[in-house]
Design an enzyme around this catalytic site. Sequence first.
Site, mmCIF file in Angstrom:
data_model
loop_
_atom_site.group_PDB
_atom_site.id
_atom_site.type_symbol
_atom_site.label_atom_id
_atom_site.label_comp_id
_atom_site.label_asym_id
_atom_site.label_seq_id
_atom_site.Cartn_x
_atom_site.Cartn_y
_atom_site.Cartn_z
ATOM 1 N N HIS A 190 47.609 35.496 30.221
ATOM 2 C CA HIS A 190 48.164 35.545 31.575
ATOM 3 C C HIS A 190 47.152 35.169 32.661
ATOM 4 C CE1 HIS A 190 45.901 39.148 31.118
ATOM 5 N NE2 HIS A 190 46.057 39.449 32.399
ATOM 6 N N ASP A 191 45.907 34.950 32.285
ATOM 7 C CA ASP A 191 44.879 34.551 33.251
ATOM 8 C C ASP A 191 44.505 33.074 33.115
ATOM 9 O OD1 ASP A 191 44.609 37.176 34.247
ATOM 10 O OD2 ASP A 191 43.151 37.688 32.693
ATOM 11 N N GLU A 238 38.370 43.353 26.115
ATOM 12 C CA GLU A 238 38.294 42.104 26.882
ATOM 13 C C GLU A 238 36.947 42.032 27.579
ATOM 14 O OE1 GLU A 238 40.283 39.599 30.554
ATOM 15 O OE2 GLU A 238 39.660 41.664 30.785
ATOM 16 N N ASP A 275 40.967 46.199 29.440
ATOM 17 C CA ASP A 275 40.717 45.244 30.505
ATOM 18 C C ASP A 275 39.251 45.279 30.961
ATOM 19 O OD1 ASP A 275 42.147 43.498 32.500
ATOM 20 O OD2 ASP A 275 41.282 44.927 33.912
ATOM 21 N N ASP A 295 47.913 47.967 27.613
ATOM 22 C CA ASP A 295 46.752 47.529 28.371
ATOM 23 C C ASP A 295 46.087 48.758 28.970
ATOM 24 O OD1 ASP A 295 45.084 45.617 29.848
ATOM 25 O OD2 ASP A 295 46.788 44.252 29.633
HETATM 26 C C1 GLC Z 1 41.431 41.130 33.638
HETATM 27 C C2 GLC Z 1 42.918 40.860 33.626
HETATM 28 C C3 GLC Z 1 43.287 40.183 34.907
HETATM 29 C C4 GLC Z 1 42.976 41.132 36.046
HETATM 30 C C5 GLC Z 1 41.513 41.565 36.014
HETATM 31 C C6 GLC Z 1 41.292 42.764 36.877
HETATM 32 O O1 GLC Z 1 40.661 39.979 33.568
HETATM 33 O O2 GLC Z 1 43.273 40.145 32.493
HETATM 34 O O3 GLC Z 1 44.636 39.796 34.941
HETATM 35 O O4 GLC Z 1 43.247 40.517 37.278
HETATM 36 O O5 GLC Z 1 41.095 41.940 34.719
HETATM 37 O O6 GLC Z 1 41.927 43.888 36.344
#
Ligand code: GLC
Length: 546
Positions: A317-318, A243, A201, A99
Amino acid sequence: MTDTPWWQSATGYQIWPRSFCDTTGDGIGDIPGIISRLPHLADLGIGFVWLSPVYASPQRDMGYDISDYCDIAPEYGTLADMDRLISEARERGIRIVMDLVVNHTSDAHAWFRAAKASREAPEHDFYVWRDPGPDGGPPTDLQACFGGPAWTWAEEVGQYYLGYFSPHQPDLNWQNPALRRAIHDMMTWWYDRGIAGFRMDVISLIGKDVDAGVFEEGPDLHRFLSEMHEATAAGRDVLTIGESWSVSRETAPLYCGRGRRELDMVFQFNHITRQWHPEHGKWRPRPFDLVAFKEELFGWQEALADDGWNSLFLTNHDLPRQVSKYGDDGQWRVRSAKCLATVIHLMKGTPFVYQGEEIGMTNIRFERMDQFRDLETFGHHRAQTAAGVAEAEFVAGANVNGRDNSRTPVQWGPGPNAGFTTGTPWIEVNANHDLVNVETDRARPDGIVAHYRRLIALRRDREIVRHGRFEGALRDHPSVVAYARHLQGERLAVAGNLSGEWVTLDIPASVAVSGACLSHNAGPRTELSGRVTLAPWEAVAVLGRA
Ligand code: GLC
């Protein structure tokens, strides 16, 4: 096609390390725990792991707040453990994708400490600072994603800094070329250690223009992404996944189009967020709308049909557990888990399996706020209860869509703490682990693991699954997903009944086929044509000549 990149025939598996497997008894998963479970991933046929952050971190946002990009959080292990994970996974044919969290750091990062101590420090400009507004308060009333103001006062320098997610996650200033170089050097350092790529991310935020109020997909985004590609990934056989919560079908090719030299694929959420409440977002659940869901999934298949590449997933995970959110986690848990997997995995793109999905793990049901662990849930709890939402109503919403649902420990066996830890788990283990666990599922030839193993093998072995042209069907049908893939006179037809009712329907000619059954969850079929009756949550894939 001989020049197919490895990530187009591979299936990814996301590991969220805190809840994967604990070997020390501290109640927290660790890297040796991941190594110990590599046989499970190899047996599934997984091609690469997306490893959520294991870097040094105060864990305010569970690792998405990094205090040292070149070290490992002690509760997860050491750099030597990480090297061992990379090499032992590689021996089993599994690559490791890390990540990359570079929109922000932790407020405990050495850069931020220096930045906050003095305006003269070179690192000061690595972050986003603004003078107070005319009234001495924050420069704007921007709210942070996890609740509360996005600007935080730093007494030492007499300025506010931006924390778009939370005050503990100060935003990096990508306008600073030295900062960009430092990030590139760090990425190269990890590539040289043998990792096979990065999942980036919230990457669409890095080109932001703060003063213009443009955060997502800002003016400098693509300049920074192509610069990053040239400085890091170019010439290496690696995978880059972006992402983004804002990317659209129109902008996706800018990230991952052939010849753009930016990223390999986007990881987008339109099929998820389309189901959210227009005003209250995910905290006020709405009934599932399959027609809208198909409009997004099919639309993205079509938008990236010839250029660009999709990631395929329903959970991470979100997000809540997919069998609870889109399937039936009661009577039809096993069959609906397989049904969802079938319709997602046989589309064009790269599927991602989130830990525990392959055994149909479900949402957890919490009753009190003190059972939750996620800062996003706490931030929104504060904001919503202050706005008059009742506690019980908030907890009900968090149980449906909160991030802790997917963060409970992986259920490895029926014993104490599901075999996740010998200590006290950092978050409760789901009480259903006596029934829902890897050991029990694997013992069944018709288990969910076996179904995933087959879907993963189909992608690896069949060109039509990797590259066949996608054609959606029955777009307005309220409970059935149906589509075909076409390649050189072959047709793969897929139909899934996303409901607990029997459904009779006419298969359109554009999809109809008879031939061999490649996948099923309620009895094989060699024909999908004419009038068909599908059992509750039945999903089937038939391969024939068009
Ligand atoms: C992304 C991650 C999430 C995190 C956010 C801030 O969306 O997947 O878990 O809290 O970014 O880094």
